[in-house]
Design an enzyme around this catalytic site. Sequence first.
Site, mmCIF file in Angstrom:
data_model
loop_
_atom_site.group_PDB
_atom_site.id
_atom_site.type_symbol
_atom_site.label_atom_id
_atom_site.label_comp_id
_atom_site.label_asym_id
_atom_site.label_seq_id
_atom_site.Cartn_x
_atom_site.Cartn_y
_atom_site.Cartn_z
ATOM 1 N N ASP A 139 0.829 -1.206 0.000
ATOM 2 C CA ASP A 139 0.000 0.000 0.000
ATOM 3 C C ASP A 139 0.867 1.262 0.000
ATOM 4 O O ASP A 139 1.984 1.252 0.527
ATOM 5 C CB ASP A 139 -0.909 -0.019 1.236
ATOM 6 C CG ASP A 139 -2.073 0.953 1.123
ATOM 7 O OD1 ASP A 139 -2.282 1.507 0.021
ATOM 8 O OD2 ASP A 139 -2.763 1.160 2.127
ATOM 9 N N HIS A 188 3.049 3.164 -8.877
ATOM 10 C CA HIS A 188 2.951 1.725 -9.153
ATOM 11 C C HIS A 188 4.209 1.228 -9.868
ATOM 12 O O HIS A 188 4.719 0.156 -9.571
ATOM 13 C CB HIS A 188 1.717 1.420 -10.012
ATOM 14 C CG HIS A 188 0.427 1.815 -9.361
ATOM 15 N ND1 HIS A 188 0.134 1.519 -8.053
ATOM 16 C CD2 HIS A 188 -0.653 2.499 -9.827
ATOM 17 C CE1 HIS A 188 -1.064 1.987 -7.749
ATOM 18 N NE2 HIS A 188 -1.567 2.594 -8.804
ATOM 19 N N LEU A 220 10.523 -21.138 -4.061
ATOM 20 C CA LEU A 220 9.546 -20.209 -3.484
ATOM 21 C C LEU A 220 8.327 -20.184 -4.397
ATOM 22 O O LEU A 220 8.476 -20.188 -5.616
ATOM 23 C CB LEU A 220 10.166 -18.798 -3.408
ATOM 24 C CG LEU A 220 9.211 -17.626 -3.131
ATOM 25 C CD1 LEU A 220 8.721 -17.634 -1.682
ATOM 26 C CD2 LEU A 220 9.886 -16.277 -3.417
HETATM 27 C C1 FPP Z 1 -1.614 0.070 -3.530
HETATM 28 O O1 FPP Z 1 -1.211 1.414 -3.500
HETATM 29 C C2 FPP Z 1 -1.051 -0.648 -4.657
HETATM 30 C C3 FPP Z 1 -1.744 -1.270 -5.653
HETATM 31 C C4 FPP Z 1 -3.226 -1.256 -5.722
HETATM 32 C C5 FPP Z 1 -1.092 -1.954 -6.762
HETATM 33 C C6 FPP Z 1 0.180 -2.702 -6.470
HETATM 34 C C7 FPP Z 1 0.840 -2.999 -7.740
HETATM 35 C C8 FPP Z 1 2.175 -2.971 -7.981
HETATM 36 C C9 FPP Z 1 3.194 -2.732 -6.950
HETATM 37 C C10 FPP Z 1 2.604 -3.137 -9.400
HETATM 38 C C11 FPP Z 1 3.111 -4.407 -9.888
HETATM 39 C C12 FPP Z 1 2.895 -5.610 -9.105
HETATM 40 C C13 FPP Z 1 3.326 -6.845 -9.467
HETATM 41 C C14 FPP Z 1 3.050 -7.983 -8.570
HETATM 42 C C15 FPP Z 1 4.069 -7.101 -10.698
HETATM 43 P P1 FPP Z 1 -2.321 2.541 -3.640
HETATM 44 O O2 FPP Z 1 -2.446 2.888 -5.066
HETATM 45 O O3 FPP Z 1 -3.576 2.063 -2.969
HETATM 46 O O4 FPP Z 1 -1.673 3.727 -2.825
HETATM 47 P P2 FPP Z 1 -2.431 4.858 -2.007
HETATM 48 O O5 FPP Z 1 -3.129 4.157 -0.861
HETATM 49 O O6 FPP Z 1 -1.327 5.737 -1.547
HETATM 50 O O7 FPP Z 1 -3.382 5.517 -2.940
#
Ligand code: FPP
Length: 250
Positions: free
Chosen positions: A22, A39, A133
């Site tokens: 997050d 992201h 893993l």
């Molecule tokens: C949460 O941060 C994150 C996500 C919803 C997406 C996570 C995805 C990645 C790290 C990209 C690639 C992943 C893989 C496994 C290849 P948020 O957007 O909710 O952040 P915020 O709470 O600050 O808005």
Amino acid sequence: MKSVKEQIDLNRLPKHIAVIMDGNGRWAKSKGASRIFGHQNGVKSVKETVEACAEIGVEYLTLYAFSTENWNRPAEEVQALMELLIKTIFDETPTLNKNNIRLLAIGDIKSLPAKCQEQLASAMKETSKNTRLSLVLALSYSSKWEIMNAIKQIAQDAKDGKLAPEQINEVIFENHLSTAGMPHPELMIRTSGEHRISNFLLWQLAYAEFYFTDVMWPDFRREDLYKAIISYQQRERRFGKTGEQVKQPN
Ligand code: FPP
């Protein structure tokens, strides 16, 4: 003075770590950049966490990459996340194979764009024999969706006469979850200072230890993972028993 890594007791590692990644959006905003930039930078943290888990001997790592609720985000962000997933899975499959890492996915995979499903299926096939893993991506996943799905399947089996209602038990229920066959996570990490479970593995986390850190996901590095494991190892896991019973099980 021991390094953070050396403080880990390798004989008492969690077998399965689950992570709510997050803070990508807030991290990007604090830099005056778009959420998508957050992201993109989260991918480096994914790589470090996967590598570190493989190196120290964690057997399962589940990452909450896209929730059922994330479909409600602006279309542009959803599309960018799907493209990032496709690209990352494509780019990283050789590294997964080199490091003997198996890719798995949980969630409503059929709801993902076709290209994403294809990339995922091909990476899972290519890495299916790997044993070091298991990297589990939770995609279009929510625990309530998973539990409802399991209930529907069990109800259908009962209706078809394959199962009597009194035969339904925890084992049968678990076998209908998308995590069937996996150990339950002993440690759940959430970054970015939020203290919520957000519809993630509600059944499977029944006895997990929770670790919260203020670090935003794009800043999460292997040392942060080690700190979470050390914190987990310092806790007494009682599973409803008393502290005395846990220390002297007989
Ligand atoms: C949460 O941060 C994150 C996500 C919803 C997406 C996570 C995805 C990645 C790290 C990209 C690639 C992943 C893989 C496994 C290849 P948020 O957007 O909710 O952040 P915020 O709470 O600050 O808005």
